[in-house]
Design a protein around this motif. Structure first.
Motif, PDB file in Angstrom:
ATOM      1  N   HIS A 200      -6.828   2.986   2.575  1.00 47.19           N
ATOM      2  CA  HIS A 200      -5.669   3.127   3.499  1.00 47.19           C
ATOM      3  C   HIS A 200      -5.372   1.872   4.326  1.00 47.19           C
ATOM      4  N   PRO A 201      -4.924   0.786   3.699  1.00 46.31           N
ATOM      5  CA  PRO A 201      -4.764  -0.491   4.405  1.00 46.31           C
ATOM      6  C   PRO A 201      -3.760  -0.458   5.549  1.00 46.31           C
ATOM      7  N   ALA A 202      -2.812   0.458   5.525  1.00 41.48           N
ATOM      8  CA  ALA A 202      -1.815   0.498   6.612  1.00 41.48           C
ATOM      9  C   ALA A 202      -2.416   0.943   7.937  1.00 41.48           C
ATOM     10  N   ARG A 203      -3.591   1.536   7.914  1.00 43.11           N
ATOM     11  CA  ARG A 203      -4.173   2.078   9.146  1.00 43.11           C
ATOM     12  C   ARG A 203      -4.758   1.022  10.073  1.00 43.11           C
ATOM     13  N   TYR A 204      -4.953  -0.192   9.594  1.00 42.12           N
ATOM     14  CA  TYR A 204      -5.736  -1.136  10.384  1.00 42.12           C
ATOM     15  C   TYR A 204      -4.912  -1.948  11.370  1.00 42.12           C
ATOM     16  N   SER A 205      -3.618  -1.931  11.239  1.00 42.50           N
ATOM     17  CA  SER A 205      -2.731  -2.665  12.157  1.00 42.50           C
ATOM     18  C   SER A 205      -3.101  -4.148  12.251  1.00 42.50           C
ATOM     19  N   ARG A 224     -11.661  -5.048  -6.441  1.00 40.36           N
ATOM     20  CA  ARG A 224     -10.643  -4.965  -7.486  1.00 40.36           C
ATOM     21  C   ARG A 224      -9.457  -4.073  -7.142  1.00 40.36           C
ATOM     22  N   GLY A 225      -9.580  -3.193  -6.131  1.00 36.91           N
ATOM     23  CA  GLY A 225      -8.543  -2.181  -5.948  1.00 36.91           C
ATOM     24  C   GLY A 225      -8.064  -2.026  -4.517  1.00 36.91           C
ATOM     25  N   ILE A 226      -6.924  -1.338  -4.386  1.00 31.76           N
ATOM     26  CA  ILE A 226      -6.361  -1.035  -3.068  1.00 31.76           C
ATOM     27  C   ILE A 226      -5.697   0.333  -3.135  1.00 31.76           C
ATOM     28  N   GLU A 227      -5.877   1.141  -2.088  1.00 32.50           N
ATOM     29  CA  GLU A 227      -5.202   2.437  -2.040  1.00 32.50           C
ATOM     30  C   GLU A 227      -3.727   2.219  -1.729  1.00 32.50           C
ATOM     31  N   ALA A 236       7.075   4.358   3.048  1.00 33.42           N
ATOM     32  CA  ALA A 236       7.279   2.909   3.226  1.00 33.42           C
ATOM     33  C   ALA A 236       5.964   2.157   3.062  1.00 33.42           C
ATOM     34  N   ASP A 237       4.871   2.726   3.571  1.00 32.08           N
ATOM     35  CA  ASP A 237       3.562   2.096   3.393  1.00 32.08           C
ATOM     36  C   ASP A 237       3.206   2.012   1.908  1.00 32.08           C
ATOM     37  N   ALA A 238       3.447   3.105   1.187  1.00 31.05           N
ATOM     38  CA  ALA A 238       3.132   3.121  -0.245  1.00 31.05           C
ATOM     39  C   ALA A 238       3.917   2.047  -0.984  1.00 31.05           C
ATOM     40  N   LEU A 239       5.185   1.893  -0.619  1.00 34.41           N
ATOM     41  CA  LEU A 239       6.011   0.859  -1.249  1.00 34.41           C
ATOM     42  C   LEU A 239       5.466  -0.528  -0.928  1.00 34.41           C
ATOM     43  N   TYR A 241       2.384  -1.430  -0.124  1.00 39.48           N
ATOM     44  CA  TYR A 241       1.097  -1.743  -0.750  1.00 39.48           C
ATOM     45  C   TYR A 241       1.163  -1.689  -2.271  1.00 39.48           C
ATOM     46  N   ALA A 242       2.205  -1.086  -2.810  1.00 44.26           N
ATOM     47  CA  ALA A 242       2.470  -1.249  -4.239  1.00 44.26           C
ATOM     48  C   ALA A 242       2.813  -2.713  -4.520  1.00 44.26           C
ATOM     49  N   GLU A 243       3.647  -3.283  -3.661  1.00 44.83           N
ATOM     50  CA  GLU A 243       3.992  -4.701  -3.817  1.00 44.83           C
ATOM     51  C   GLU A 243       2.774  -5.587  -3.600  1.00 44.83           C
ATOM     52  N   THR A 244       1.922  -5.206  -2.639  1.00 39.46           N
ATOM     53  CA  THR A 244       0.696  -5.971  -2.384  1.00 39.46           C
ATOM     54  C   THR A 244      -0.206  -5.959  -3.617  1.00 39.46           C
ATOM     55  N   ALA A 245      -0.342  -4.775  -4.239  1.00 39.55           N
ATOM     56  CA  ALA A 245      -1.165  -4.667  -5.440  1.00 39.55           C
ATOM     57  C   ALA A 245      -0.653  -5.597  -6.537  1.00 39.55           C
ATOM     58  N   LEU A 246       0.659  -5.637  -6.707  1.00 41.83           N
ATOM     59  CA  LEU A 246       1.240  -6.511  -7.727  1.00 41.83           C
ATOM     60  C   LEU A 246       1.047  -7.979  -7.360  1.00 41.83           C
ATOM     61  N   GLU A 247       1.256  -8.310  -6.103  1.00 40.64           N
ATOM     62  CA  GLU A 247       1.146  -9.707  -5.659  1.00 40.64           C
ATOM     63  C   GLU A 247      -0.256 -10.260  -5.882  1.00 40.64           C
ATOM     64  N   PHE A 248      -1.275  -9.430  -5.599  1.00 38.79           N
ATOM     65  CA  PHE A 248      -2.656  -9.911  -5.671  1.00 38.79           C
ATOM     66  C   PHE A 248      -3.374  -9.459  -6.950  1.00 38.79           C
ATOM     67  N   ASP A 249      -2.629  -8.869  -7.866  1.00 36.22           N
ATOM     68  CA  ASP A 249      -3.200  -8.390  -9.133  1.00 36.22           C
ATOM     69  C   ASP A 249      -4.356  -7.421  -8.887  1.00 36.22           C
ATOM     70  N   LEU A 250      -4.130  -6.470  -7.988  1.00 36.89           N
ATOM     71  CA  LEU A 250      -5.124  -5.452  -7.672  1.00 36.89           C
ATOM     72  C   LEU A 250      -4.807  -4.149  -8.398  1.00 36.89           C
ATOM     73  N   LEU A 251      -5.850  -3.414  -8.739  1.00 33.19           N
ATOM     74  CA  LEU A 251      -5.682  -2.083  -9.296  1.00 33.19           C
ATOM     75  C   LEU A 251      -5.324  -1.114  -8.172  1.00 33.19           C
TER      76      LEU A 251
END
Length: 294
Positions: A200-205, A224-227, A236-239, A241-251
């Motif tokens: 849950h990366p959005a929780r850390y502010s 290797r991964g990110i929720e 909005a958070d899901a959107l 961190y979906a982009e974050t996953a793509l940017e950093f090549d994370l699962l």
């Protein structure tokens, strides 16, 4: 689903939840039954800093015909905050992982007694003993157990109010704890054959700079991964961190973070599916999935 069935973004995987072994309110067997009843197709129990419930969860899941991944949520210190790293698909008997988690749990009792002392200074007495009533595993006494006691004792109307008034930084019951380092946690998980995921990366502010540092250091240690889709993320958070996953090549991972029928906003198996353009972490872990006998 069997060992030959490919896992996809449309798989109803719930890879983040908690039992009474840490700070949930249900036994591992009850969680397995709830996951199965809610249509979960791949499940992991991820108790905080504890893998003592893994064999029970695994046995219960397989008896129900539910594929299972081992799991755990490890607390780490990063940039002055507590960050959670979910481990998936590891050997839950791995000696280094078991020892590392035991060391991480150490110190919780002293922290809890200091929290109780802080609450006593503002007129709330007996909080340590009260919190213990809600703890199945005394090694894992946490702020959540204190919160349940304060609600039951009438000091607050719900757990969220307890955290706002008493248990966050700067409040009377807050005490910092020295958790594992990021590299330690990722190392334990990967050495035991699993994959590490930023929970849950959005929780850390974090500021953008701090978040970039977290992600790049996590990757450098072998993470290797990110929720992306989780109970505490908005659409909005899901959107984001979906982009974050793509940017950093994370699962990408998905999990409700379910703790309790009374407290959790999102039930097991009730999340949106992962966006189709992401690569789900369970594809990388397919060989680590425990499959029911046929």
């Amino acid at each position: 689903m069997n060992a030959n069935t490919p896992l996809s973004n449309a798989t109803n995987a719930d890879l983040h939840c908690h039992s009474k072994v840490s700070d949930g309110t249900l036994e591992p067997e009850a969680l397995a039954a709830r996951a199965k009843a809610n249509g979960v197709e791949l499940w992991a129990l991820t108790d905080h800093d504890e893998i003592g419930g893994q064999q029970r969860a695994l046995d219960a899941a397989l008896a129900l015909g539910l594929p299972y991944l081992t799991g755990c949520e490890v607390s780490v210190s990063f940039a002055g905050k507590v960050v959670h790293i979910v481990g998936l698909g590891f050997d839950h008997r791995d000696p280094a992982l078991v020892a590392g988690l035991r060391a991480t749990r150490g110190g919780r009792e002293q922290r809890a007694r200091e929290m109780a002392a802080g609450l006593a200074q503002v007129g709330i007495r007996g909080a340590y003993e009260g919190a213990l009533q809600y703890v199945a595993n005394p090694e894992l006494i946490s702020r959540t157990h204190f919160a349940r006691f304060l609600v039951e004792a009438g000091h607050c109307s719900d757990v969220s109010e307890v955290f706002r008034r008493y248990l966050t930084e700067g409040k009377p019951g807050y005490v910092e704890h020295r958790w594992a380092g990021l590299g330690e946690a990722v190392g334990w998980i990967t050495a035991a054959g699993g994959q590490a995921v930023i929970a849950h990366p959005a929780r850390y502010s974090f500021t953008p700079t701090e978040e970039y540092a977290l992600i790049t250091e996590f990757i450098a240690h072998g993470g290797r991964g990110i929720e992306v889709v989780t109970g505490s993320h908005s659409a909005a958070d899901a959107l984001k961190y979906a982009e974050t996953a793509l940017e950093f090549d994370l699962l990408a991972s998905r999990g409700s973070d379910f703790h309790s029928p009374e407290e959790s906003h999102t039930d097991l198996g009730q999340l949106d599916l992962l966006p189709g353009r992401l690569t789900p972490i369970w594809q990388a872990l397919q060989a680590r999935v425990h499959q029911p006998a046929h």
